[in-house]
Design a protein around this motif. Sequence first.
Motif, PDB file in Angstrom:
ATOM      1  N   GLN A   1       3.477  38.667   6.192  1.00  7.51           N
ATOM      2  CA  GLN A   1       2.550  38.596   5.065  1.00  7.51           C
ATOM      3  C   GLN A   1       3.277  38.075   3.824  1.00  7.51           C
ATOM      4  N   GLU A   2       4.471  38.625   3.532  1.00  4.05           N
ATOM      5  CA  GLU A   2       5.251  38.172   2.388  1.00  4.05           C
ATOM      6  C   GLU A   2       6.677  38.692   2.503  1.00  4.05           C
ATOM      7  N   ILE A   3       7.544  38.152   1.652  1.00  6.01           N
ATOM      8  CA  ILE A   3       8.940  38.566   1.595  1.00  6.01           C
ATOM      9  C   ILE A   3       9.211  39.008   0.162  1.00  6.01           C
ATOM     10  N   ARG A   4       9.803  40.186   0.022  1.00  4.90           N
ATOM     11  CA  ARG A   4      10.081  40.760  -1.294  1.00  4.90           C
ATOM     12  C   ARG A   4      11.530  41.216  -1.375  1.00  4.90           C
TER      13      ARG A   4
ATOM     14  N   THR B   1      -0.020  47.432   8.327  1.00  5.48           N
ATOM     15  CA  THR B   1       0.917  46.813   7.396  1.00  5.48           C
ATOM     16  C   THR B   1       2.164  47.679   7.278  1.00  5.48           C
TER      17      THR B   1
END
Length: 165
Positions: A36-39, A98
Amino acid sequence: MSVIEHASQNESPAAREFLSFRIGAEEYGLDLLSVQEIRGYEPCTLMANSPNYVKGMVNLRGIIVPIVDLRVRLGVPDPSYDALTVVIILNLQGCTGTVGIVVDSVKDVVALTTEQIRPAPEVGGGIAADALLGIGTVDGDMVILLDIEKILSGIGIGRFNRRAA
């Protein structure tokens, strides 16, 4: 030539894309469609009575997301947290939902054809054989391809994927 350039030149309809990342000296990959995303890594709220590989939870735009240190889950001793440490937020189809996984660093997006993926050898320890999709090779480098849903299944974190009040 970068891995991305190399992969795009050799892409075929049967190619699958993987996000490659490092844990210790090893390079791993997981299906890009689950990302979904990289943080950047930031401390999270601790969860009482959770396994040592569950670092806690974060509020991600109203969703409570459990954070699993994949390094600890895979048995890497004494992981360190520095400027390169990242959390990959995954949206998994199974009961996990998630979840965020902590890794040492993200490397690249790699497209692999079926010819570039070999079955993983059966060895004892670390990762169960059914949690490995295989070993990918790009320019002579090996990428251990993980079935991240199988690695995270059964750890009881799906119940935390709720909207924050």
